[in-house]
Design an enzyme around this catalytic site. Structure first.
Site, PDB file in Angstrom:
ATOM      1  N   CYS A 272       0.760  -1.258   0.000  1.00 53.41           N
ATOM      2  CA  CYS A 272       0.000   0.000   0.000  1.00 53.41           C
ATOM      3  C   CYS A 272       0.786   1.301   0.000  1.00 53.41           C
ATOM      4  O   CYS A 272       0.419   2.215  -0.726  1.00 53.41           O
ATOM      5  CB  CYS A 272      -0.988  -0.005   1.151  1.00 53.41           C
ATOM      6  SG  CYS A 272      -2.269  -1.234   0.898  1.00 53.41           S
ATOM      7  N   ARG A 408      17.081  -4.161   9.701  1.00 53.63           N
ATOM      8  CA  ARG A 408      15.977  -3.924  10.643  1.00 53.63           C
ATOM      9  C   ARG A 408      16.444  -3.482  12.019  1.00 53.63           C
ATOM     10  O   ARG A 408      15.619  -3.235  12.891  1.00 53.63           O
ATOM     11  CB  ARG A 408      15.167  -5.217  10.818  1.00 53.63           C
ATOM     12  CG  ARG A 408      14.446  -5.655   9.586  1.00 53.63           C
ATOM     13  CD  ARG A 408      13.187  -4.875   9.422  1.00 53.63           C
ATOM     14  NE  ARG A 408      12.562  -5.197   8.169  1.00 53.63           N
ATOM     15  CZ  ARG A 408      11.602  -4.456   7.639  1.00 53.63           C
ATOM     16  NH1 ARG A 408      11.175  -3.404   8.267  1.00 53.63           N
ATOM     17  NH2 ARG A 408      11.087  -4.790   6.492  1.00 53.63           N
TER      18      ARG A 408
HETATM   19  N1  LIG Z   1      -3.435  -5.106   2.810  1.00 50.85           N
HETATM   20  C1  LIG Z   1      -3.635  -4.193   3.735  1.00 50.85           C
HETATM   21  O1  LIG Z   1      -3.056  -4.236   4.820  1.00 50.85           O
HETATM   22  C2  LIG Z   1      -4.573  -3.060   3.500  1.00 50.85           C
HETATM   23  C3  LIG Z   1      -5.166  -2.874   2.269  1.00 50.85           C
HETATM   24  N2  LIG Z   1      -6.034  -1.820   2.068  1.00 50.85           N
HETATM   25  C4  LIG Z   1      -6.712  -1.665   0.792  1.00 50.85           C
HETATM   26  O2  LIG Z   1      -7.735  -2.657   0.697  1.00 50.85           O
HETATM   27  C5  LIG Z   1      -7.901  -3.101  -0.655  1.00 50.85           C
HETATM   28  C6  LIG Z   1      -7.743  -4.608  -0.720  1.00 50.85           C
HETATM   29  O3  LIG Z   1      -6.453  -4.940  -0.311  1.00 50.85           O
HETATM   30  P1  LIG Z   1      -6.051  -6.450   0.029  1.00 50.85           P
HETATM   31  O4  LIG Z   1      -7.117  -7.075   0.856  1.00 50.85           O
HETATM   32  O5  LIG Z   1      -4.671  -6.400   0.556  1.00 50.85           O
HETATM   33  O6  LIG Z   1      -6.056  -7.079  -1.431  1.00 50.85           O
HETATM   34  P2  LIG Z   1      -6.090  -8.634  -1.833  1.00 50.85           P
HETATM   35  O7  LIG Z   1      -5.498  -8.712  -3.174  1.00 50.85           O
HETATM   36  O8  LIG Z   1      -5.533  -9.454  -0.728  1.00 50.85           O
HETATM   37  O9  LIG Z   1      -7.659  -8.989  -1.905  1.00 50.85           O
HETATM   38  C7  LIG Z   1      -8.506  -8.503  -2.882  1.00 50.85           C
HETATM   39  C8  LIG Z   1      -9.428  -9.645  -3.325  1.00 50.85           C
HETATM   40  O10 LIG Z   1     -10.440  -9.112  -4.178  1.00 50.85           O
HETATM   41  C9  LIG Z   1     -10.790 -10.123  -5.117  1.00 50.85           C
HETATM   42  N3  LIG Z   1     -11.500  -9.531  -6.246  1.00 50.85           N
HETATM   43  C10 LIG Z   1     -11.021  -8.667  -7.179  1.00 50.85           C
HETATM   44  N4  LIG Z   1     -11.983  -8.308  -8.027  1.00 50.85           N
HETATM   45  C11 LIG Z   1     -13.113  -8.965  -7.652  1.00 50.85           C
HETATM   46  C12 LIG Z   1     -14.449  -9.001  -8.136  1.00 50.85           C
HETATM   47  N5  LIG Z   1     -14.810  -8.252  -9.177  1.00 50.85           N
HETATM   48  N6  LIG Z   1     -15.348  -9.783  -7.509  1.00 50.85           N
HETATM   49  C13 LIG Z   1     -14.998 -10.519  -6.435  1.00 50.85           C
HETATM   50  N7  LIG Z   1     -13.738 -10.523  -5.918  1.00 50.85           N
HETATM   51  C14 LIG Z   1     -12.809  -9.747  -6.511  1.00 50.85           C
HETATM   52  C15 LIG Z   1      -9.465 -10.752  -5.486  1.00 50.85           C
HETATM   53  O11 LIG Z   1      -9.649 -12.041  -6.027  1.00 50.85           O
HETATM   54  C16 LIG Z   1      -8.741 -10.760  -4.127  1.00 50.85           C
HETATM   55  O12 LIG Z   1      -8.889 -11.989  -3.447  1.00 50.85           O
HETATM   56  C17 LIG Z   1      -6.870  -2.323  -1.467  1.00 50.85           C
HETATM   57  O13 LIG Z   1      -7.510  -1.193  -2.000  1.00 50.85           O
HETATM   58  C18 LIG Z   1      -5.850  -1.885  -0.433  1.00 50.85           C
HETATM   59  O14 LIG Z   1      -5.211  -0.683  -0.781  1.00 50.85           O
HETATM   60  C19 LIG Z   1      -6.360  -0.966   3.078  1.00 50.85           C
HETATM   61  C20 LIG Z   1      -5.820  -1.123   4.328  1.00 50.85           C
HETATM   62  C21 LIG Z   1      -4.895  -2.180   4.647  1.00 50.85           C
HETATM   63  O1  LIG Z   2      -3.261   0.905   3.787  1.00 49.10           O
HETATM   64  C1  LIG Z   2      -2.620  -0.043   4.182  1.00 49.10           C
HETATM   65  O2  LIG Z   2      -2.382  -1.050   3.524  1.00 49.10           O
HETATM   66  C2  LIG Z   2      -1.993  -0.040   5.533  1.00 49.10           C
HETATM   67  O3  LIG Z   2      -0.608   0.351   5.333  1.00 49.10           O
HETATM   68  C3  LIG Z   2       0.177   0.332   6.510  1.00 49.10           C
HETATM   69  O4  LIG Z   2       0.181  -0.981   7.071  1.00 49.10           O
HETATM   70  P1  LIG Z   2       1.138  -2.140   6.537  1.00 49.10           P
HETATM   71  O5  LIG Z   2       1.708  -1.754   5.219  1.00 49.10           O
HETATM   72  O6  LIG Z   2       0.372  -3.394   6.627  1.00 49.10           O
HETATM   73  O7  LIG Z   2       2.308  -2.245   7.619  1.00 49.10           O
HETATM   74  P2  LIG Z   2       3.183  -1.127   8.382  1.00 49.10           P
HETATM   75  O8  LIG Z   2       3.327  -1.536   9.779  1.00 49.10           O
HETATM   76  O9  LIG Z   2       2.685   0.241   8.141  1.00 49.10           O
HETATM   77  O10 LIG Z   2       4.607  -1.289   7.692  1.00 49.10           O
HETATM   78  C4  LIG Z   2       4.827  -0.899   6.343  1.00 49.10           C
HETATM   79  C5  LIG Z   2       6.307  -0.980   6.036  1.00 49.10           C
HETATM   80  O11 LIG Z   2       7.028   0.046   6.715  1.00 49.10           O
HETATM   81  C6  LIG Z   2       8.103  -0.521   7.446  1.00 49.10           C
HETATM   82  N1  LIG Z   2       8.347   0.292   8.662  1.00 49.10           N
HETATM   83  C7  LIG Z   2       7.336   0.540   9.526  1.00 49.10           C
HETATM   84  C8  LIG Z   2       7.552   1.320  10.639  1.00 49.10           C
HETATM   85  C9  LIG Z   2       8.821   1.877  10.889  1.00 49.10           C
HETATM   86  O12 LIG Z   2       9.071   2.598  11.876  1.00 49.10           O
HETATM   87  N2  LIG Z   2       9.807   1.604   9.990  1.00 49.10           N
HETATM   88  C10 LIG Z   2       9.600   0.838   8.869  1.00 49.10           C
HETATM   89  O13 LIG Z   2      10.529   0.633   8.077  1.00 49.10           O
HETATM   90  C11 LIG Z   2       7.646  -1.943   7.748  1.00 49.10           C
HETATM   91  O14 LIG Z   2       8.740  -2.769   8.036  1.00 49.10           O
HETATM   92  C12 LIG Z   2       6.950  -2.307   6.455  1.00 49.10           C
HETATM   93  O15 LIG Z   2       7.866  -2.708   5.477  1.00 49.10           O
HETATM   94  C13 LIG Z   2      -0.431   1.283   7.545  1.00 49.10           C
HETATM   95  O16 LIG Z   2       0.319   1.201   8.753  1.00 49.10           O
HETATM   96  C14 LIG Z   2      -1.882   0.928   7.819  1.00 49.10           C
HETATM   97  O17 LIG Z   2      -2.450   1.881   8.710  1.00 49.10           O
HETATM   98  C15 LIG Z   2      -2.652   0.929   6.496  1.00 49.10           C
HETATM   99  O18 LIG Z   2      -3.986   0.530   6.718  1.00 49.10           O
END
Ligand SMILES: NC(=O)C1=CN([C@@H]2O[C@H](COP(=O)(O)OP(=O)(O)OC[C@H]3O[C@@H](n4cnc5c(N)ncnc54)[C@H](O)[C@@H]3O)[C@@H](O)[C@H]2O)C=CC1
Ligand SMILES: O=C(O)[C@H]1O[C@H](OP(=O)(O)OP(=O)(O)OC[C@H]2O[C@@H](n3ccc(=O)[nH]c3=O)[C@H](O)[C@@H]2O)[C@H](O)[C@@H](O)[C@@H]1O
Length: 443
Positions: A272, A408
């Site tokens: 992200c 790290r």
């Molecule tokens: N991974 C994270 O920690 C975070 C992600 N986000 C956001 O959340 C969103 C999802 O991220 P992830 O869960 O990591 O992605 P992911 O790739 O793990 O999951 C997305 C899922 O959606 C499914 N999909 C796609 N198109 C579809 C459709 N038309 N119908 C049904 N299923 C469908 C895919 O097959 C996949 O399993 C992204 O926009 C990301 O930026 C926000 C906060 C944290």
């Molecule tokens: O939108 C998202 O996907 C998410 O992105 C990050 O979460 P995430 O990427 O899962 O993990 P983080 O803990 O933020 O770490 C991101 C990267 O930064 C690195 N990091 C983190 C903290 C730090 O002090 N230094 C550092 O190098 C971590 O090792 C990792 O590679 C944000 O922390 C979440 O709030 C957000 O929802």
């Protein structure tokens, strides 16, 4: 009984819906996905993602009020609230390639919702999307006006991988954006009531749609900016003999700054931060805000610099070549407590070392060998210079001196030095061995 359906059973959809089902036993939650294998895994004993605490929560609710299904259309049609948590990666081709968010998955989900709906629905943007996406989604949903009322809400997710269940159980805040109309406000209240089962009301923030959408991009950009700031400092620490951990500690003691997210590293990874900042950069450019776009671009540039700086440290320390040298890479995912390798700094580091023909052995307790090979598959073997024809120097065969490069700052430097290792830790006073070598030799 309120029925929730979540489209997208990924890192966000799975854990988020599991928590809602866990905290709201009277709400039926169905998570749907077009990826049948993923759904099968959610229904098995081996969940498709690793998150501490996730197994327990899924086991407590699955089959009770939490279901995983590949029958996307049926469950969307039956739901009152549809969360959309599909991927929104960076576009790889066309207008905005390399920066803009690819909304293909979102758009096809929205078209499907419009097609199969027979009753009013609240459609919740859970995915991270460009500001103003709700406007486009509204147009898609209301295109074939069948007399169905759709209310679009923005409810961005702030969980971090590795601590997702903790973050979901005790979020700093839940953000809900909606239209400022009576119907919009009613929809906001409906979603608020779901979270109010376990989140204190004053932590559920409501605002207009565009503020909510932009807040998510802003939060990720500012978090990543902190890491790039401390990583930029780490380079200066190495040049001056300061210790970045001490500097970060001193800086973080200022209550206006705070101690979190100031750990210097080999660079941030994950699916992200980079994608969301690039998306922000693109939005700024589209709005004619070149200076603002350049400001945020720099956060990603420093992150790339930090990764290549690390590789250069390794190579220059080991007599300016790692060709044929055995290097163990401990940890491959983008952070601890996850098996997610998307945009992990380890891929760039490995590519850098493989480019100099190092022999890598990679280990991560949460990542399979197959996954690692897939991630690194982009490398081409250098056929013109087969390795067995190259002379091996005595140092490469005996593998001495031995080095450890800590991206790290988690290892005990003193202990390792005592037993003969040359140790490099990001932003720490340099080992005499490394000290006289250029910090960034020309590539
Ligand atoms: N991974 C994270 O920690 C975070 C992600 N986000 C956001 O959340 C969103 C999802 O991220 P992830 O869960 O990591 O992605 P992911 O790739 O793990 O999951 C997305 C899922 O959606 C499914 N999909 C796609 N198109 C579809 C459709 N038309 N119908 C049904 N299923 C469908 C895919 O097959 C996949 O399993 C992204 O926009 C990301 O930026 C926000 C906060 C944290
Ligand atoms: O939108 C998202 O996907 C998410 O992105 C990050 O979460 P995430 O990427 O899962 O993990 P983080 O803990 O933020 O770490 C991101 C990267 O930064 C690195 N990091 C983190 C903290 C730090 O002090 N230094 C550092 O190098 C971590 O090792 C990792 O590679 C944000 O922390 C979440 O709030 C957000 O929802």
């Amino acid at each position: 009984m309120v029925k929730i359906c979540c489209i997208g059973a990924g890192y966000v959809g799975g854990p988020t819906m599991a928590m809602i089902a866990f905290k709201c036993p009277k709400i039926e939650v169905v998570v749907v996905d077009i990826a049948v294998a993923r759904i099968n895994a959610w229904n098995s004993d081996r969940l498709p993602i690793f998150e501490p605490g996730l197994d327990e929560v899924v086991k407590a609710c699955r089959g009770r009020n939490l279901f995983f299904s590949a029958d996307v259309e049926k469950h969307v049609a039956e739901a009152d609230i549809v969360f959309v948590s599909v991927n929104t990666p960076t576009k790889t081709r066309g207008l905005g390639a390399g920066k803009a968010a690819d909304l293909t998955y979102w758009e096809s989900a929205a078209r499907m919702i419009a097609d199969v709906s027979k009753s009013d629905k609240i459609v919740v943007e859970k995915s991270t999307v460009p500001v103003k996406t709700a406007e486009a989604i509204e147009k898609i949903l209301t295109h074939n006006n069948k007399g169905i009322n759709f209310q679009i809400l923005s409810n961005p997710e702030f969980l971090a991988e590795g601590t997702a269940m903790e973050d979901l159980a005790k979020p700093d805040r839940v953000l809900i954006g909606g239209r400022e109309t009576p119907e919009g406000r009613k929809a906001v209240e409906t979603l608020k009531a779901v979270y109010a089962h376990w989140v204190p009301e004053d932590q559920i923030i409501t605002m207009n749609l565009w503020s909510a959408e932009l807040s998510k991009l802003a939060a990720n950009a500012i978090l990543a900016q902190r890491i790039s700031s401390v990583n930029a400092m780490s380079a200066l620490c190495e040049a001056t003999g300061a210790d970045v951990a001490e500097v970060a500690y001193a800086v973080g003691k200022d209550s206006r700054i705070g101690p979190k997210f100031l750990n210097a590293s080999v660079g941030f990874g994950g699916s992200c931060f980079q994608k969301d900042i690039l998306n922000l950069v693109y939005i700024c450019e589209c709005n004619g805000l070149t200076e603002v776009a350049n400001y945020w671009k720099q956060v990603v540039q420093i992150n790339d610099y930090q990764k290549s700086r690390f590789v250069k440290r390794v190579v220059s320390s080991m007599f300016n070549t790692v060709s044929g040298k055995k290097i163990a890479i401990l940890g491959f995912a983008f952070k601890k407590d996850t098996g997610d390798t998307r945009e992990t700094a380890a891929i760039d580091v490995c590519h850098g070392l493989l480019g100099d023909k190092a022999q890598l052995s990679v280990y991560d307790p949460q990542v399979t060998a197959d996954q690692i090979m897939r991630d690194l598959a982009m490398n081409k073997f250098d056929w013109d210079h087969p390795q067995h024809l190259q002379p091996m120097s005595p140092t490469t065969t005996k593998q001495k001196p031995a080095f450890i490069f800590d991206g790290r700052n988690v290892i005990n430097v003193e202990e390792l030095r005592k037993i003969g290792f040359i140790v490099y830790s990001v932003g720490k006073p340099l080992d005499p061995w490394v000290k006289d070598l250029p910090a960034a030799p020309p590539s």
